[in-house]
Design a protein around this motif. Structure first.
Motif, short mmCIF file in Angstrom:
data_model
loop_
_atom_site.label_atom_id
_atom_site.label_comp_id
_atom_site.label_asym_id
_atom_site.label_seq_id
_atom_site.Cartn_x
_atom_site.Cartn_y
_atom_site.Cartn_z
N LEU A 75 0.85 -1.18 0.00
CA LEU A 75 0.00 0.00 0.00
C LEU A 75 0.89 1.24 0.00
CD1 LEU A 75 -1.72 -2.34 1.42
CD2 LEU A 75 -3.12 -0.49 2.35
N LEU A 76 0.42 2.32 -0.61
CA LEU A 76 1.15 3.58 -0.60
C LEU A 76 0.76 4.41 0.61
CD1 LEU A 76 1.08 4.46 -4.43
CD2 LEU A 76 2.88 3.32 -3.13
N SER A 77 1.27 5.63 0.67
CA SER A 77 1.16 6.44 1.89
C SER A 77 -0.28 6.74 2.29
CB SER A 77 1.92 7.76 1.69
OG SER A 77 1.42 8.44 0.55
N VAL A 78 -1.07 7.22 1.35
CA VAL A 78 -2.44 7.63 1.70
C VAL A 78 -3.30 6.41 2.01
CG1 VAL A 78 -4.50 8.87 0.90
CG2 VAL A 78 -2.23 9.74 0.33
N SER A 105 12.16 1.07 -0.80
CA SER A 105 11.82 1.93 0.31
C SER A 105 11.32 3.23 -0.34
CB SER A 105 13.03 2.19 1.22
OG SER A 105 12.64 3.01 2.31
N SER A 106 11.40 4.33 0.38
CA SER A 106 10.76 5.56 -0.14
C SER A 106 11.28 6.76 0.64
CB SER A 106 9.24 5.41 0.04
OG SER A 106 8.60 6.67 0.05
N ILE A 107 11.10 7.92 0.06
CA ILE A 107 11.42 9.14 0.81
C ILE A 107 10.52 9.25 2.03
CG2 ILE A 107 12.34 10.44 -1.15
CD1 ILE A 107 9.57 11.88 -1.25
N ALA A 108 9.50 8.40 2.06
CA ALA A 108 8.60 8.36 3.22
C ALA A 108 9.31 7.86 4.47
CB ALA A 108 7.39 7.47 2.92
N ILE A 116 2.34 5.54 9.05
CA ILE A 116 2.53 4.09 9.20
C ILE A 116 3.29 3.55 7.99
CG2 ILE A 116 0.29 3.50 8.15
CD1 ILE A 116 1.99 1.66 11.11
N TYR A 117 3.09 4.21 6.86
CA TYR A 117 3.79 3.83 5.62
C TYR A 117 5.30 4.04 5.80
CZ TYR A 117 5.04 4.22 0.61
OH TYR A 117 5.60 4.06 -0.64
N GLY A 118 5.65 5.22 6.37
CA GLY A 118 7.05 5.53 6.60
C GLY A 118 7.66 4.63 7.67
N ARG A 175 15.36 4.20 -2.04
CA ARG A 175 14.35 5.09 -1.47
C ARG A 175 13.72 5.85 -2.63
NH1 ARG A 175 18.30 6.96 3.50
NH2 ARG A 175 17.78 5.26 4.94
N TYR A 176 12.66 5.27 -3.21
CA TYR A 176 11.99 5.89 -4.36
C TYR A 176 11.47 7.29 -3.98
CZ TYR A 176 11.59 1.63 -7.31
OH TYR A 176 11.85 0.52 -8.09
N PRO A 177 11.68 8.26 -4.84
CA PRO A 177 10.98 9.55 -4.72
C PRO A 177 9.57 9.40 -5.30
CG PRO A 177 12.39 9.58 -6.64
CD PRO A 177 12.58 8.23 -5.99
N GLY A 178 8.89 10.48 -5.51
CA GLY A 178 7.60 10.41 -6.20
C GLY A 178 7.86 9.99 -7.65
N LEU A 179 7.13 9.01 -8.14
CA LEU A 179 7.36 8.50 -9.50
C LEU A 179 6.21 8.88 -10.41
CD1 LEU A 179 8.73 4.94 -8.65
CD2 LEU A 179 10.02 7.05 -9.05
N ASP A 221 -2.91 5.16 -4.59
CA ASP A 221 -3.40 6.06 -3.55
C ASP A 221 -2.22 6.63 -2.76
OD1 ASP A 221 -6.01 5.73 -0.97
OD2 ASP A 221 -5.18 7.45 -2.07
N GLY A 222 -1.50 7.53 -3.44
CA GLY A 222 -0.31 8.10 -2.81
C GLY A 222 -0.38 9.61 -2.74
N THR A 223 0.66 10.18 -2.15
CA THR A 223 0.73 11.63 -1.95
C THR A 223 1.33 12.34 -3.16
OG1 THR A 223 0.99 11.26 0.42
CG2 THR A 223 1.72 13.40 -0.42
N THR A 224 2.32 11.71 -3.78
CA THR A 224 2.98 12.36 -4.94
C THR A 224 2.24 12.08 -6.23
OG1 THR A 224 4.36 10.43 -5.41
CG2 THR A 224 5.24 12.04 -3.84
N GLU A 225 1.18 11.26 -6.16
CA GLU A 225 0.51 10.83 -7.40
C GLU A 225 -0.21 11.98 -8.11
OE1 GLU A 225 1.37 8.73 -5.20
OE2 GLU A 225 2.07 7.15 -6.49
N TYR A 226 -0.24 13.17 -7.47
CA TYR A 226 -0.85 14.31 -8.20
C TYR A 226 -0.09 14.56 -9.51
CZ TYR A 226 2.96 17.64 -7.57
OH TYR A 226 4.18 18.28 -7.65
N SER A 252 5.93 16.40 5.65
CA SER A 252 6.85 15.66 6.54
C SER A 252 8.01 15.06 5.74
CB SER A 252 6.08 14.53 7.26
OG SER A 252 5.78 13.47 6.36
N TRP A 253 7.99 15.22 4.44
CA TRP A 253 9.01 14.63 3.56
C TRP A 253 10.01 15.69 3.08
CZ3 TRP A 253 5.24 11.39 -0.01
CH2 TRP A 253 4.72 10.32 0.74
N PRO A 254 11.19 15.27 2.62
CA PRO A 254 12.19 16.23 2.14
C PRO A 254 11.78 16.91 0.83
CG PRO A 254 13.12 14.00 2.36
CD PRO A 254 11.65 13.90 2.50
#
Ligand code: VAH
Length: 316
Positions: free
Chosen positions: A75-78, A113-116, A138-140, A165-169, A178-183, A275-277
């Protein structure tokens, strides 16, 4: 003979990774593990299974004599914030099943992993490889725990597990998850379907991002690198570009001047993003195994529009 299993084979990364692996290693040697959404036009070896079910995974690993596992299912962050129990079960439980099987059947593992994994106490600009990891999602938490598990299974059992550590792809072959960077994916669907898009983050929210082709190349390059070159056994920082919703909207407007982008921040997604870089120092990946991205924002924008128009059957 390489026999490669990809879990989460039909998500954003898997949808591009599987075809590239088929091209490099032969379609007959790549096994795509799907759980729910299986595209009708998938052309390859489809295996059904559930990464939270150790026995079903073991059957696949034994029957197909798997030598490499790209473990992308999760599952992704959201989505994780909506169901933390399920997120832990799939994200952490699934990884532990794969690592336990790797211990026995000696296959190589890639796990994202992820920048999360970073949190509010992490330096936001040019985030270093070794730094504070205090995520507030919880994702992070699953990503930090997963990174430490990967390092443990390498040191204790010799499992050759590698991680980024994947960034937003950003990619067009699979619908956004259902992620945060998916915009950064949704915006292109909005452009081509309605000529407008309402972003769920504030216009000045800067995040580390990467075009999917760079992510796929880096992932396979990491897995194919000689083990002695891998000096980070938690997870490598992995960067390319960074941008804000306003900057990607302006880039689109250079090609579509009538495109309208508005900004209507979603409180949960905005809080996660903040909360992310903003940018990543990935010098260790560049030094150890030659990582080098090739897509900047203009090239990513142009490629996304061309690819999505073809996928949606929209003329020029
Ligand atoms: C998410 N796209 O937003 C994923 C990713 C770095 C972010 O893990 O949840």
């Amino acid at each position: 003979m390489r026999k490669i299993l990809v879990t989460g084979a039909f998500g954003l990364v898997g949808s591009d990774l599987v075809p590239e692996l088929q091209k490099r290693f032969g379609k007959e040697n790549v096994f795509a593990l799907g759980n729910k959404t299986i595209p009708e036009d998938f052309d390859g070896n489809l295996v059904r299974g559930d990464v939270t079910d150790y026995s079903s995974l073991e059957v696949i690993v034994k029957e197909d004599r798997i030598t490499d596992v790209y473990h992308l299912a999760g599952l992704l962050s959201v989505g994780s914030e909506k169901d933390p129990e399920l997120a832990w079960k799939v994200n952490f439980g699934g990884l532990k099943n794969v690592l336990d099987l790797a211990k026995i059947y000696k296959f190589k593992v890639f796990w994202p992993s992820s920048i999360a994994a970073f949190g509010p106490t992490t330096p936001k600009i040019n985030t270093p490889q070794h730094t504070s990891l205090e995520p507030t999602t919880i994702y992070g938490i699953g990503k930090v725990t997963g990174e430490l598990m990967c390092q443990y299974y390498w040191k204790r059992y010799g499992v050759d597990v590698r991680s980024l550590r994947y960034p937003g792809l950003t990619g067009y072959k699979a619908p956004p998850g259902d992620g945060t960077t998916e915009y950064s994916v949704h915006i292109f669907y909005g452009l081509l379907k309605e000529g407008r898009y309402s972003a769920f983050l504030k216009e000045n929210t800067r995040l580390p991002m990467m075009y999917i082709d760079d992510a796929i190349k880096g992932t396979i390059d990491l897995m194919e690198a000689p083990a002695e070159k891998i000096n980070v056994r938690t997870s490598y920082n992995f960067g390319a570009i960074n941008f804000t919703p306003k900057e990607i909207a302006e880039e689109i407007k250079k090609l579509y001047p009538d495109f309208v982008c508005t900004f209507d921040p979603d409180p949960v997604k905005q809080s996660i993003a903040e909360s992310w870089p903003e940018s990543i120092d990935d010098s260790e990946a560049r030094r150890d195994w030659g990582w080098k991205p090739t897509f900047d924002l203009p090239k990513m924008t142009e490629t996304m529009i061309g690819g999505l128009k073809e996928k949606l059957g929209i003329g020029s």
